[in-house]
Design a protein around this motif. Structure first.
Motif, PDB file in Angstrom:
ATOM      1  N   ASP A 174     -51.947  15.534 -13.258  1.00 49.89           N
ATOM      2  CA  ASP A 174     -52.875  16.132 -12.597  1.00 49.89           C
ATOM      3  C   ASP A 174     -51.871  17.534 -13.143  1.00 49.89           C
ATOM      4  O   ASP A 174     -53.174  18.390 -12.549  1.00 49.89           O
ATOM      5  CB  ASP A 174     -53.321  15.687 -10.964  1.00 49.89           C
ATOM      6  N   GLN A 175     -51.571  17.670 -12.766  1.00 49.49           N
ATOM      7  CA  GLN A 175     -50.594  19.229 -12.379  1.00 49.49           C
ATOM      8  C   GLN A 175     -50.912  19.163 -14.049  1.00 49.49           C
ATOM      9  O   GLN A 175     -50.842  21.303 -13.826  1.00 49.49           O
ATOM     10  CB  GLN A 175     -49.075  19.311 -11.728  1.00 49.49           C
ATOM     11  N   PHE A 176     -51.693  19.761 -14.789  1.00 52.12           N
ATOM     12  CA  PHE A 176     -50.787  20.085 -16.337  1.00 52.12           C
ATOM     13  C   PHE A 176     -53.297  20.177 -16.171  1.00 52.12           C
ATOM     14  O   PHE A 176     -53.007  20.330 -18.497  1.00 52.12           O
ATOM     15  CB  PHE A 176     -50.142  19.334 -16.846  1.00 52.12           C
ATOM     16  N   ARG A 177     -53.938  20.391 -15.930  1.00 51.48           N
ATOM     17  CA  ARG A 177     -55.041  20.156 -16.040  1.00 51.48           C
ATOM     18  C   ARG A 177     -55.149  21.465 -16.388  1.00 51.48           C
ATOM     19  O   ARG A 177     -56.804  21.074 -17.416  1.00 51.48           O
ATOM     20  CB  ARG A 177     -55.693  20.282 -14.510  1.00 51.48           C
ATOM     21  N   ASP A 178     -54.449  22.537 -15.753  1.00 51.97           N
ATOM     22  CA  ASP A 178     -55.141  23.944 -17.401  1.00 51.97           C
ATOM     23  C   ASP A 178     -54.298  24.663 -17.902  1.00 51.97           C
ATOM     24  O   ASP A 178     -54.806  25.134 -18.868  1.00 51.97           O
ATOM     25  CB  ASP A 178     -54.569  24.527 -15.848  1.00 51.97           C
ATOM     26  N   HIS A 179     -53.497  22.810 -18.767  1.00 52.20           N
ATOM     27  CA  HIS A 179     -52.867  23.722 -19.679  1.00 52.20           C
ATOM     28  C   HIS A 179     -52.948  21.936 -20.578  1.00 52.20           C
ATOM     29  O   HIS A 179     -51.732  21.452 -20.622  1.00 52.20           O
ATOM     30  CB  HIS A 179     -51.213  24.198 -19.327  1.00 52.20           C
ATOM     31  N   PRO A 180     -53.851  21.682 -21.201  1.00 50.08           N
ATOM     32  CA  PRO A 180     -53.351  20.516 -21.676  1.00 50.08           C
ATOM     33  C   PRO A 180     -53.176  20.274 -23.096  1.00 50.08           C
ATOM     34  O   PRO A 180     -52.150  19.429 -23.382  1.00 50.08           O
ATOM     35  CB  PRO A 180     -55.283  20.074 -21.298  1.00 50.08           C
ATOM     36  N   GLU A 181     -52.837  21.563 -23.267  1.00 51.54           N
ATOM     37  CA  GLU A 181     -52.427  21.692 -24.478  1.00 51.54           C
ATOM     38  C   GLU A 181     -50.337  20.843 -24.651  1.00 51.54           C
ATOM     39  O   GLU A 181     -49.785  21.109 -25.535  1.00 51.54           O
ATOM     40  CB  GLU A 181     -52.209  23.089 -25.214  1.00 51.54           C
ATOM     41  N   GLU A 182     -50.188  21.539 -23.467  1.00 46.84           N
ATOM     42  CA  GLU A 182     -49.013  20.439 -23.181  1.00 46.84           C
ATOM     43  C   GLU A 182     -48.628  19.671 -23.409  1.00 46.84           C
ATOM     44  O   GLU A 182     -47.592  18.482 -22.552  1.00 46.84           O
ATOM     45  CB  GLU A 182     -48.190  21.383 -21.835  1.00 46.84           C
ATOM     46  N   VAL A 183     -49.627  18.478 -23.097  1.00 49.98           N
ATOM     47  CA  VAL A 183     -49.452  17.016 -22.899  1.00 49.98           C
ATOM     48  C   VAL A 183     -49.640  16.059 -24.077  1.00 49.98           C
ATOM     49  O   VAL A 183     -50.644  16.306 -24.930  1.00 49.98           O
ATOM     50  CB  VAL A 183     -50.800  16.675 -21.773  1.00 49.98           C
ATOM     51  N   VAL A 184     -48.940  15.297 -24.269  1.00 49.62           N
ATOM     52  CA  VAL A 184     -48.751  14.364 -25.331  1.00 49.62           C
ATOM     53  C   VAL A 184     -48.914  13.061 -24.894  1.00 49.62           C
ATOM     54  O   VAL A 184     -48.199  12.256 -24.094  1.00 49.62           O
ATOM     55  CB  VAL A 184     -47.474  14.333 -25.923  1.00 49.62           C
ATOM     56  N   ILE A 185     -49.661  12.589 -24.582  1.00 55.50           N
ATOM     57  CA  ILE A 185     -50.441  10.644 -24.942  1.00 55.50           C
ATOM     58  C   ILE A 185     -50.018  10.390 -26.482  1.00 55.50           C
ATOM     59  O   ILE A 185     -49.742  10.572 -27.322  1.00 55.50           O
ATOM     60  CB  ILE A 185     -51.660  10.934 -25.006  1.00 55.50           C
ATOM     61  N   THR A 186     -48.782   9.510 -26.112  1.00 52.59           N
ATOM     62  CA  THR A 186     -48.422   8.687 -27.134  1.00 52.59           C
ATOM     63  C   THR A 186     -49.260   7.077 -27.131  1.00 52.59           C
ATOM     64  O   THR A 186     -49.732   7.028 -25.911  1.00 52.59           O
ATOM     65  CB  THR A 186     -47.060   7.369 -27.148  1.00 52.59           C
ATOM     66  N   GLN A 187     -50.109   6.935 -28.265  1.00 57.90           N
ATOM     67  CA  GLN A 187     -51.185   5.875 -28.618  1.00 57.90           C
ATOM     68  C   GLN A 187     -50.504   4.896 -28.653  1.00 57.90           C
ATOM     69  O   GLN A 187     -50.088   5.168 -30.124  1.00 57.90           O
ATOM     70  CB  GLN A 187     -52.370   6.212 -29.063  1.00 57.90           C
ATOM     71  N   LYS A 188     -50.598   3.589 -28.406  1.00 61.20           N
ATOM     72  CA  LYS A 188     -49.970   2.170 -29.021  1.00 61.20           C
ATOM     73  C   LYS A 188     -50.758   1.524 -29.419  1.00 61.20           C
ATOM     74  O   LYS A 188     -51.933   0.953 -28.153  1.00 61.20           O
ATOM     75  CB  LYS A 188     -48.259   1.219 -28.386  1.00 61.20           C
TER      76      LYS A 188
END
Lengths: 211, 329
Positions: free
Chosen positions: B274-288
């Protein structure tokens, strides 16, 4: 008056404390640990529980809730009509939660219900902070922008204007927020006039408690 | 520092790539490739310290391969890790316009550090003379703190002030050195109270202290990888944890003039996300899916604004809407 605060961040809470005191004209007795929600959808999720907790487990008589409108529809005069409810207006939603949650509560701790005080910052609390400093920032400007399909500023821009960075530390955020709030503490009229979402909070807070 | 990492046939990362930002928070199910990303960078660091020479002549076809590209001013340099298996990557091939460029990158890669903190290791006393840096599990913390106090008192004072602001129940960091040259620390609690010795502190205190040691490092590494940044810490403190790490990646936002540190952090906490709501460009999701995993940037989701109207980022992740959740049978 014993007041509890529900806000989205420690910085919002710090601002709210100052504004509540300024509205009342005297320091309110504010519960030391504020209630916290993690952004909008969470405000509406936790609010019923907070109201219920305050009503039955504490002698708090007033709950002050604020949130950002983000890009939701702004509460207008039309929404104040009897029986009117806009399903996407956050002011309407928060008021409805108060109404529905406490309508069947028996009186407790010497009061009928915890008084509702709701404010919605359009589009974010930083707009309140810039009020009186940046003349282009107002609720009307935002509504006009929504209607024209061209918003006058973004939430990120408002934050940058206040904090001078996109990633302020929490102490820096609180320091800047309180610095700007000092202007309103001395005179609330501009904020009340330019931001009906704040005026509503003032009106609620000044209304007599429901004993 | 590192612009991107591309994987081919490496563990579950069969064919995927990831652009890296100055700050990266990686989320995903267990075994989806978060740690593999960090391991690959560690391996790059290790192999970069070895002479290229003969290995450069070797080419493996079809085996696992990891390709790393670097950010400006080294954007024309590429490093390729060749592996004989999922666990053995022993070949490094570098394409660089000049040896000087590769030497510059090598020097910075050499400073790269990875951490998965262990509070028991952090609580243990350490030789005073070993105060150079934290071990990958956070061991050596007492010696690092003591050395910081001795050699960089201003930076130590800032670290301590920040620590006491975050945990106001404490009044200071106190060091004790025994006759064997080992140092341990305790935390003062003010007044006449006995200091709390390290072995009696909670896990979260150690993890927070470890993050602060990194954040206030007077000579920080070029890249820092940290596993489970939320571990042991109250969710209401997550904003502060985020800020401690942002200090590394965005020094000017914190009034510091130095090179930014590239941070790659992992979490399993929706509240941290939740802390990265304003910066989604910083979030990486690993999809398996099945035995194959790939990376996605949250900012690539075109429907993100709509999703955030319906729930918090953490809620969206937990629900499965963002992916990055365990598969169920």
């Amino acid at each position: 008056m014993k007041v509890a605060l529900l806000s989205e961040s420690p910085a919002d809470e710090a601002v709210l404390r100052v504004l509540v005191d300024a509205i009342l004209g005297e320091p309110a007795q504010v519960a030391p640990a504020g209630y916290r929600a993690r952004g909008w959808p969470n405000v509406i999720q936790v609010l019923p529980a907070v109201i219920r907790h305050l009503h039955f487990n504490t002698d708090v008589d007033t709950l002050v809730v604020t949130c950002d409108s983000d890009d939701s529809p702004v509460h207008t005069e039309a929404h104040e009509a009897p029986q009117y409810y806009h399903p996407h207006c956050r002011m309407c939603q928060l008021r409805a939660v108060f109404r529905q949650t406490s309508k069947r509560f028996p009186s407790a701790h010497g009061r009928l219900k915890v008084r509702r005080v709701v404010g919605v910052a359009v589009p974010a609390l930083e707009a309140w902070l810039l009020c009186g400093r940046d003349s282009d920032v107002s609720e009307a400007a935002w509504i006009n922008g929504q209607q024209a399909g061209r918003l006058p500023y973004t939430r990120a821009e408002l934050k940058f204007r206040i904090y001078q960075t996109e990633r302020p530390s929490l102490p820096h955020e609180i320091q800047c927020a309180l610095r700007e709030t000092e202007r309103h503490r001395r005179d609330l009229r501009r904020l009340e006039y330019d931001f009906p979402g704040f005026a509503a909070l003032m009106k609620d807070l000044k209304s007599p408690p429901q004993l | 520092m590192i612009a991107s990492v591309a994987f081919r046939n490496f563990k579950a990362l069969r064919n995927t790539s990831l652009r890296l930002s100055p700050f990266n928070i990686v989320i995903g199910a267990n075994g989806s490739g978060k740690t593999s990303l960090i391991q690959a960078l560690q391996r790059l660091r290790t192999l970069a310290m070895l002479p290229l020479g003969e290995a450069a002549a070797v080419t493996r076809v079809g085996g696992p391969e990891i390709t790393i590209a670097f950010a400006a001013p080294h954007s024309d340099v590429t490093a390729r890790l060749g592996c004989t298996s999922d666990v053995v990557c022993d070949l490094l091939r570098v394409e660089s316009p000049s040896q000087v460029q590769w030497d510059e990158i090598k020097a910075r890669l050499g400073t790269m550090r990875s951490y998965a903190f262990d509070h028991e290791a952090m609580a243990a006393s350490a030789l005073t003379t070993s105060g150079g840096g934290l071990a990958s599990n956070g061991a050596n913390l007492p010696a690092v703190l003591a050395a910081r106090q001795r050699n960089a008192p201003a930076e130590f004072a800032r670290l301590e002030a920040e620590f006491l602001r975050l945990l106001p129940e404490f009044s200071g960091i106190i060091f004790e050195e025994d006759s064997g040259g080992r140092v341990r620390f305790a935390l003062g609690i003010g007044g006449a109270g006995e200091p709390v010795r390290a072995e009696n502190l909670s896990q979260g205190v150690f993890y927070l202290l470890g993050l602060l040691v990194l954040s206030f490092d007077p000579v920080p590494p070029a890249v820092v990888c940290i596993e489970e940044i939320d571990r042991g810490i109250h969710p209401r403190m997550f904003r502060e944890v985020r800020d401690v790490l942002y200090r590394l990646s965005y020094p000017t936002s914190f009034g510091e003039i130095r090179e930014p540190v590239q941070v790659i952090a992992t979490t399993h906490s929706p509240y941290m996300l939740d802390q990265f709501r304003d910066h989604p460009e910083e979030v990486v999701i690993t999809q398996k899916h099945g035995h194959e995993a790939r990376f996605e940037r949250l900012s690539d989701r075109v429907d993100l604004p709509e999703l955030l109207r319906e729930g918090t980022l953490g809620d969206m992740w937990f629900s499965g809407v963002l992916g990055g959740v365990p598969e169920e049978r």
